[in-house]
Design an enzyme around this catalytic site. Structure first.
Site, short mmCIF file in Angstrom:
data_model
loop_
_atom_site.label_atom_id
_atom_site.label_comp_id
_atom_site.label_asym_id
_atom_site.label_seq_id
_atom_site.Cartn_x
_atom_site.Cartn_y
_atom_site.Cartn_z
N CYS A 77 -10.68 5.48 -28.82
CA CYS A 77 -11.96 6.15 -29.07
C CYS A 77 -12.70 6.36 -27.77
O CYS A 77 -13.72 5.70 -27.51
CB CYS A 77 -12.78 5.32 -30.04
N GLY A 134 0.75 -1.25 0.00
CA GLY A 134 0.00 0.00 0.00
C GLY A 134 0.78 1.29 0.00
O GLY A 134 0.19 2.36 -0.22
N GLU A 167 3.84 -6.73 1.72
CA GLU A 167 3.55 -7.05 0.31
C GLU A 167 3.57 -5.81 -0.57
O GLU A 167 2.56 -5.43 -1.16
CB GLU A 167 2.16 -7.69 0.22
N PRO A 168 4.72 -5.15 -0.71
CA PRO A 168 4.74 -3.94 -1.55
C PRO A 168 4.61 -4.27 -3.03
O PRO A 168 5.20 -5.24 -3.52
CB PRO A 168 6.12 -3.34 -1.26
N GLY A 169 3.84 -3.49 -3.73
CA GLY A 169 3.69 -3.64 -5.17
C GLY A 169 4.09 -2.34 -5.85
O GLY A 169 5.20 -2.17 -6.36
N ARG A 170 3.17 -1.37 -5.81
CA ARG A 170 3.38 -0.09 -6.49
C ARG A 170 4.72 0.56 -6.11
O ARG A 170 5.49 0.96 -6.99
CB ARG A 170 2.24 0.86 -6.09
N TYR A 187 0.98 -1.22 -12.27
CA TYR A 187 -0.41 -1.34 -12.73
C TYR A 187 -0.62 -0.79 -14.15
O TYR A 187 -1.72 -0.35 -14.48
CB TYR A 187 -1.38 -0.68 -11.73
N1 LLP Z 1 -1.45 -7.04 -1.01
C1 LLP Z 1 -2.74 -7.17 -1.34
C2 LLP Z 1 -3.56 -8.17 -0.71
C3 LLP Z 1 -3.29 -6.30 -2.30
O1 LLP Z 1 -4.57 -6.42 -2.62
C4 LLP Z 1 -2.47 -5.34 -2.94
C5 LLP Z 1 -3.02 -4.45 -3.97
C6 LLP Z 1 -1.12 -5.28 -2.57
C7 LLP Z 1 -0.64 -6.13 -1.59
C8 LLP Z 1 -0.17 -4.30 -3.19
O2 LLP Z 1 -0.52 -3.00 -2.93
P1 LLP Z 1 0.43 -1.79 -3.43
O3 LLP Z 1 1.70 -1.87 -2.64
O4 LLP Z 1 0.67 -1.99 -4.86
O5 LLP Z 1 -0.36 -0.58 -3.15
N2 LLP Z 1 -5.39 -1.71 -9.92
C9 LLP Z 1 -5.12 -0.63 -9.01
C10 LLP Z 1 -4.37 -1.07 -7.81
C11 LLP Z 1 -5.09 -2.11 -7.04
C12 LLP Z 1 -4.32 -2.58 -5.86
C13 LLP Z 1 -4.88 -3.84 -5.39
N3 LLP Z 1 -4.23 -4.46 -4.31
C14 LLP Z 1 -4.37 0.46 -9.73
O6 LLP Z 1 -4.25 0.39 -10.94
O7 LLP Z 1 -3.90 1.41 -9.12
#
Ligand code: LLP
Length: 417
Positions: A347, A240, A278-281, A376
């Site tokens: 479009c 997050g 669980e870092p993603g973004r 993403y």
């Molecule tokens: N863990 C879980 C259970 C999650 O659902 C998520 C993201 C993460 C970790 C990673 O979160 P982050 O560190 O990336 O914030 N499609 C959307 C983003 C949806 C995020 C969903 N869950 C977008 O395009 O921004």
């Protein structure tokens, strides 16, 4: 324009007005791989993975960093994370299969999903996924049917921590009413059932507050509600942390985020517990930029600069109103001369990449770079208007290679029957 370097992948520079990403000139990249292309600075990606792992280990003896694959589920990106010693969180059977292809030790897999199918659960169990995050009672039914008697599957239970965060409502997941997980009383009842199951091993609890969160205290606030669920070997605190997209945004550093999160852990969780994040973004966003070519320029009611991509490769603007910055990538030394609207080729009126930006006067054929597009984008790319999804190119100190190729026209018809 050099300001843009602070948003581009670390290791980017300008060579005679031409942007270089990890030593690769963008004009060369465009010639070799075409545009649009998602360009990842591989050293920056690795450095970020290492930073996360080392900073977490400094603050918690049994910390485990698990990359949220959904943010950039290219096999090559997952492989980098595996090579850097991270686990992988997967949302569903597709990401699970690419994680296996990327060489993950299955014990380091964490499977998520609020609507896991029987097939997905069976595949995760057979693959030996370390943890399945149970979202609901149906997951438990399916797991009990999938796990052979005599073996056990480790599970976490996803809890709704009841936290309102200040992010976009579409990516807020911690509030009561979220479709993900169970409220604490319902989670407690399910935990009791799991503890009685001979096939399941109750490992701990999980929460994810939301995405693109810029205030670490909102993420740390999930710790106390998880602690109130009881004592377990594992606490998974989700991802997050927000990423930087624009000049005036300054998200917290990984170290500051972990100070807040693991500080709360020190106050509320057992010292011997394993903590997963669980870092993603925030793991992948800064390491990539998208390269486009200007296709048309229309100086009319506004200065419309249209590029060869758009919402087919970046849905963040249409879905969340995300603001980006950009530059003419082979004219980096020129001063801005006009206000432009960067639009895509699709479009749809909402297919606007940047609604208002100062740029040198763009012309057809110019390269345009949009930084901070690692997260993403590739994962939500689509075929709207017969768009062929772009390649992912790894740039590594002057060497470039495609790790995902551009779709072909044949790919567009591959599913026709
Ligand atoms: N863990 C879980 C259970 C999650 O659902 C998520 C993201 C993460 C970790 C990673 O979160 P982050 O560190 O990336 O914030 N499609 C959307 C983003 C949806 C995020 C969903 N869950 C977008 O395009 O921004």
């Amino acid at each position: 324009m050099t300001d843009l370097l602070s948003l581009l992948p670390p290791g980017s520079d300008v060579d005679g007005g031409v942007l270089r990403i990890s030593g690769c000139r963008v004009d060369d990249l465009a010639r070799e791989f075409g545009t649009p292309a998602i360009v990842v600075a591989e050293p920056a990606l690795r450095a970020r993975a290492r930073e996360y792992r080392e900073e977490a280990a400094k603050r918690w003896p049994r910390a485990r960093v698990v990359f949220a694959s959904k943010s950039f589920p290219a096999t090559a990106v997952q492989r980098v994370m595996v090579e850097e010693g991270l686990g992988l969180d997967v949302a569903g059977g597709g990401e699970l299969r690419s994680a296996v292809k990327a060489g993950i030790d299955p014990a380091l897999l964490v499977l998520h999903g609020n609507a896991k199918s029987t097939d997905e659960i069976e595949y995760a169990v057979q693959a030996g996924a370390g943890l399945v995050v149970v979202d609901n009672a149906d997951d438990v039914d399916r797991l009990e049917a999938a796990v052979p008697l005599g073996s056990t599957q480790g599970v976490l239970v996803r809890v709704v921590p009841g936290i309102e965060s200040s992010t976009h409502p579409h990516v807020a997941t911690g509030q009561i009413g979220s479709k993900f997980g169970l409220t604490p009383p319902a989670a407690k009842a399910l935990i009791e059932r799991i503890e009685r199951s001979p096939r399941l091993s109750m490992q701990g609890v999980h929460a994810h507050v939301g995405s693109q969160i810029l205030d670490p205290s909102e993420l740390a606030a999930a710790v106390e509600p998880l602690a109130a669920m009881g004592q377990f070997p594992v606490y998974d605190l989700g991802g997050g942390l927000g990423a930087r997209y624009t000049y005036d945004e300054h998200p917290p550093a990984v170290a500051d985020y972990l100070d807040a999160l693991l500080g709360a852990a020190r106050a509320h969780l057992p010292a011997e517990a394993e903590i997963i994040i669980e870092p993603g973004r925030s793991m992948v966003n800064a390491a990539a930029a998208t390269l486009y070519t200007v296709t048309t320029v229309k100086r009319d009611a506004r200065n419309f600069v249209a590029v060869d991509g758009g919402m087919g490769d970046n849905l963040e603007v249409a879905l969340f109103g995300q603001r980006y910055e950009a530059a003419l990538a082979a004219r980096m030394d020129e001063e801005p001369a006009e206000d432009a609207v960067i639009v895509g080729r699709h479009c749809e009126s909402g297919d606007v990449l940047i609604d208002g930006i100062r740029l040198p006067a763009a012309k057809v054929g110019d390269l345009l770079v949009v930084p901070a597009t690692g997260a993403y984008t590739h994962t939500m790319a689509n075929n709207y208007n017969g768009y062929r999804r772009p390649p992912v190119v790894f740039a590594n100190e002057g060497q470039a290679r495609a790790v995902v190729r551009r779709e072909t026209w044949e790919d567009l018809f591959a599913r026709d029957v």
